[in-house]
Design an enzyme around this catalytic site. Structure first.
Site, PDB file in Angstrom:
ATOM      1  N   THR A  65      -3.960   2.335  -0.414  1.00 28.76           N
ATOM      2  CA  THR A  65      -2.592   2.756  -0.114  1.00 28.76           C
ATOM      3  C   THR A  65      -1.626   2.616  -1.293  1.00 28.76           C
ATOM      4  O   THR A  65      -0.628   3.321  -1.351  1.00 28.76           O
ATOM      5  CB  THR A  65      -2.028   1.943   1.074  1.00 28.76           C
ATOM      6  OG1 THR A  65      -2.177   0.559   0.777  1.00 28.76           O
ATOM      7  CG2 THR A  65      -2.735   2.290   2.352  1.00 28.76           C
ATOM      8  N   ASP A  66      -1.936   1.705  -2.221  1.00 31.79           N
ATOM      9  CA  ASP A  66      -0.947   1.412  -3.278  1.00 31.79           C
ATOM     10  C   ASP A  66      -0.474   2.661  -4.019  1.00 31.79           C
ATOM     11  O   ASP A  66       0.707   2.830  -4.277  1.00 31.79           O
ATOM     12  CB  ASP A  66      -1.521   0.418  -4.304  1.00 31.79           C
ATOM     13  CG  ASP A  66      -1.564  -0.999  -3.767  1.00 31.79           C
ATOM     14  OD1 ASP A  66      -1.356  -1.181  -2.552  1.00 31.79           O
ATOM     15  OD2 ASP A  66      -1.797  -1.931  -4.566  1.00 31.79           O
TER      16      ASP A  66
ATOM     17  N   THR B  61      -8.847  -0.233   1.159  1.00 36.32           N
ATOM     18  CA  THR B  61      -9.070  -1.054   2.347  1.00 36.32           C
ATOM     19  C   THR B  61      -9.632  -0.263   3.519  1.00 36.32           C
ATOM     20  O   THR B  61     -10.319  -0.800   4.375  1.00 36.32           O
ATOM     21  CB  THR B  61      -7.698  -1.667   2.762  1.00 36.32           C
ATOM     22  OG1 THR B  61      -7.238  -2.438   1.657  1.00 36.32           O
ATOM     23  CG2 THR B  61      -7.788  -2.530   3.972  1.00 36.32           C
TER      24      THR B  61
ATOM     25  N   LYS C 156       5.299   4.700  -0.497  1.00 36.86           N
ATOM     26  CA  LYS C 156       4.912   3.470   0.198  1.00 36.86           C
ATOM     27  C   LYS C 156       6.131   2.554   0.146  1.00 36.86           C
ATOM     28  O   LYS C 156       6.517   2.085  -0.922  1.00 36.86           O
ATOM     29  CB  LYS C 156       3.708   2.815  -0.495  1.00 36.86           C
ATOM     30  CG  LYS C 156       3.203   1.566   0.202  1.00 36.86           C
ATOM     31  CD  LYS C 156       1.942   0.993  -0.433  1.00 36.86           C
ATOM     32  CE  LYS C 156       1.488  -0.250   0.324  1.00 36.86           C
ATOM     33  NZ  LYS C 156       0.250  -0.841  -0.202  1.00 36.86           N
TER      34      LYS C 156
HETATM   35  N1  ASP Z   1      -4.529  -2.491  -3.150  1.00 33.27           N
HETATM   36  C1  ASP Z   1      -5.260  -1.693  -2.219  1.00 33.27           C
HETATM   37  C2  ASP Z   1      -5.426  -0.298  -2.789  1.00 33.27           C
HETATM   38  O1  ASP Z   1      -4.473   0.383  -2.955  1.00 33.27           O
HETATM   39  C3  ASP Z   1      -4.581  -1.636  -0.910  1.00 33.27           C
HETATM   40  C4  ASP Z   1      -5.263  -0.711   0.062  1.00 33.27           C
HETATM   41  O2  ASP Z   1      -6.439  -0.457  -0.052  1.00 33.27           O
HETATM   42  O3  ASP Z   1      -4.642  -0.209   0.956  1.00 33.27           O
HETATM   43  O4  ASP Z   1      -6.526   0.098  -3.047  1.00 33.27           O
END
Ligand code: ASP
Length: 453
Positions: A177-178, A101, A256
Site C-alpha cells: 500500500t505504501d 501485505t 494513502k
Molecule cells: N510497507 C508495505 C508495502 O507497501 C505495506 C503494505 O504492504 O501494505 O509494501
C-alpha cells in the site's frame, strides 16, 4: 560463507536463550516490555517479534535486557492447497502479484512472511473468490512497495501487455500500500485507453490477522471486474473502517492518507469512481465519466520513465544547496511541493531572510540548464494559483510551471513519464499542464474542493 555466518549468529541468540522461531516471548528492550512471537529474521543481530497488534518490531539483540519464553507459540503452516476446478461459465481474471501485505502471512514454521501467488495458495486463502471467477496468477515481484522504483512500473506494464493476448476479463494487481498510488498513476500514464479493468488491490493488515482487509478488497475487485463495463486503471480499497464497502479510486487522484487504517486511501480533489457493497456485491457508480468496455480507442503502451526526476518540499529552512543538488546531479525534471497557492521562500523582505534570494537564483539557474520545474501544493486539497502572491509570480516569470490541482506524487510520476517518452521539451511542458488521465481538474467545483469521503 558470509550468509552462513549471519545465520549462525542469528541462531546463536535464540539458541543461547533456549528459544526458537514461533515461540511467544516477553522481551525487555530499552525499558519497554514487548510480548510477541519470534518471526524469522534475515538481519544480523536483530530479533523480530510479531506483536499482538499484528505489527512486527525489530529489537537489536545486544540491547535486549531480558527475554523469556511465555509459550511454545502457535504454528501457522502454509495454507493447504485446494484443487482448482475451472468453471467454463465463469470469466477469467488474471492476478499479477507484486508483493506487499495483501497476499502474505507469517509462516512460523518455514520462515518469514510468505506471499501466496500460486492459484492454489491464493485460493486456499480466499476460497470464496473461486465462486466468482477463474483465476490465472503470475508473480511479477515479491517486494514491499517502499522498495519499488520506476523500473518496476515498466515491468508491470510490460507484463500486462504480454498477458492481454489471453483475453482476461480484467487484471488484479496485489500491491503493497505504501506506494500503490504512485504505481496506479504510472500505469495510468503508461497504458493509454486499456480495453479491460486493471485494479490495484492492497491490504493494510496481513491475511493472518482477524482484521485483515485482504479478502474483502479482493472480493470487491472481482465483483467490480465481472459486473461492470468499466475499463481502465483503478485502486480498490476499503471505503471506511467497517467491512461494508470498497471503493474504486481514480489512479491519478488518490493518496494513502493514513499509515494504518483500512480506509487509508482517499480520492483527492476527485470522487471515487464507484462503490461496491461487500455483502451484496451491489455496485454504484459515483463517477459517470470513465472509459467503458467496448470503446474503440487504440490501447497505447509507453513505458519509459526518466529516473532523474525529483520532488522537493518547501520548508522555512530551504537552502540553495537543496536546489543546486538537482542541477549538479543533472536532473531533467523537478516537482516542487510549495506552500499554499504555490509559493517558495525566494524573496528577502526584511533583510534577515537574505538567503531566500539565493534560493531564487539557484532555481533560475536550474531552469536555465533545461530542468523542467513544476509547482504543486503541500496543502493536498485545492490547486495552485501562482498569480496571487509575489513569490508565485516571480517563479512563473522564471519558467516554473503551474501543476494546477495535480497531487505532488502524480506530478512526479507524470513528469518522469513525459521525460521518458517525449524528446521535445516544449511538448513536455505543454503536456505537463494538460489533463491526460484525469490528473488535472480544469475547473474546480464552486466550493473549490471535493473532499475525500
Ligand atoms: N510497507 C508495505 C508495502 O507497501 C505495506 C503494505 O504492504 O501494505 O509494501
Amino acid at each position: 560463507m558470509q550468509k552462513k555466518m549471519v545465520l549462525m549468529e542469528a541462531k546463536s541468540f535464540l539458541a543461547k536463550h533456549g528459544l526458537k522461531e514461533g515461540n511467544l516471548v516477553e522481551a525487555v528492550f530499552q525499558g519497554e516490555t514487548f510480548l510477541g512471537t519470534i518471526v524469522p529474521s534475515k538481519e544480523n543481530g536483530m530479533l523480530f517479534l510479531k506483536l499482538k497488534s499484528g505489527y512486527n518490531v525489530g529489537l537489536e539483540e545486544k540491547k535486549i535486557f531480558m527475554i523469556k519464553k511465555i509459550s511454545e507459540g502457535q504454528k501457522v503452516a502454509k495454507p493447504g492447497t485446494i484443487e482448482i476446478k475451472q468453471n467454463p461459465s465463469l470469466p477469467k481474471i488474471l492476478i499479477l502479484h507484486t508483493g506487499g501485505t495483501i497476499a502474505s502471512r507469517v509462516n512460523y514454521e518455514t520462515g518469514g512472511v510468505f506471499a501466496s501467488f500460486s492459484p492454489s495458495d491464493l485460493l486456499a486463502m480466499f476460497p470464496e473468490l473461486m465462486q466468482k471467477a477463474n483465476f490465472e496468477t503470475k508473480l511479477i515481484a515479491n517486494i514491499e512497495s517502499e522498495n519499488m522504483r520506476f523500473v518496476h512500473y515498466a515491468k508491470i506494464a510490460e507484463e500486462i501487455k504480454k498477458t492481454l493476448g489471453s483475453k482476461p476479463m480484467g487484471i488484479i494487481i496485489p500491491h503493497g500500500t505504501d506506494t500503490m498510488a504512485y504505481t496506479a498513476a504510472a500505469l495510468a500514464f503508461m497504458i493509454q485507453s486499456p480495453q479491460i479493468p486493471i485494479l490495484l488491490v492492497g491490504a493494510q493488515r496481513s491475511s493472518d490477522r482477524g482484521s485483515s482487509d485482504a479478502a474483502m478488497n479482493l472480493s470487491c475487485a472481482v465483483d467490480f471486474i465481472t459486473k461492470t463495463n468499466f475499463c481502465g486503471i483503478g485502486i480498490c480499497m476499503h471505503e471506511n473502517e467497517n467491512d461494508s464497502a470498497c471503493v474504486i479510486l481514480p489512479p491519478t487522484k488518490t493518496r494513502k492518507m493514513h499509515s494504518s487504517r483500512r480506509d487509508a486511501f482517499k480520492a483527492i480533489n476527485a470522487k471515487p469512481i464507484a462503490r461496491i457493497e461487500y455483502k451484496t456485491g451491489k455496485i454504484e457508480f459515483l463517477e459517470q465519466n470513465y472509459l467503458k468496455k467496448g470503446h474503440e480507442l487504440q490501447t497505447v503502451f509507453k513505458t519509459k520513465m526518466e529516473e532523474k526526476t525529483g520532488l522537493l518540499k518547501s520548508t522555512p529552512a530551504l537552502i540553495p544547496e537543496q536546489i543546486t543538488f538537482f542541477a549538479k546531479q543533472k536532473f531533467q525534471g523537478l516537482v516542487l511541493e510549495g506552500t499554499g497557492l504555490g509559493n517558495l521562500p525566494i524573496l528577502s523582505r526584511t533583510g534577515i531572510e537574505k538567503i531566500n534570494a539565493q534560493n531564487f537564483k539557484a532555481l533560475q539557474s536550474l531552469i536555465k540548464k533545461g530542468c523542467i520545474v513544476v509547482m504543486t501544493t503541500q496543502c493536498i486539497y485545492g490547486r495552485v494559483d501562482m498569480n496571487v502572491y509575489s513569490a508565485g509570480r516571480e517563479l512563473l516569470k522564471i519558467g516554473v510551471l503551474e501543476g494546477k490541482d495535480m497531487l505532488p506524487e502524480t506530478a512526479l510520476v507524470k513528469l518522469a513519464w513525459l521525460l521518458g517518452n517525449y524528446k521535445d521539451k516544449e511538448k513536455i511542458r505543454e503536456l505537463m499542464q494538460k489533463n491526460l488521465r484525469g490528473e488535472i481538474n480544469e475547473r474546480m467545483p464552486i466550493n473549490n474542493t471535493v473532499e475525500a469521503q
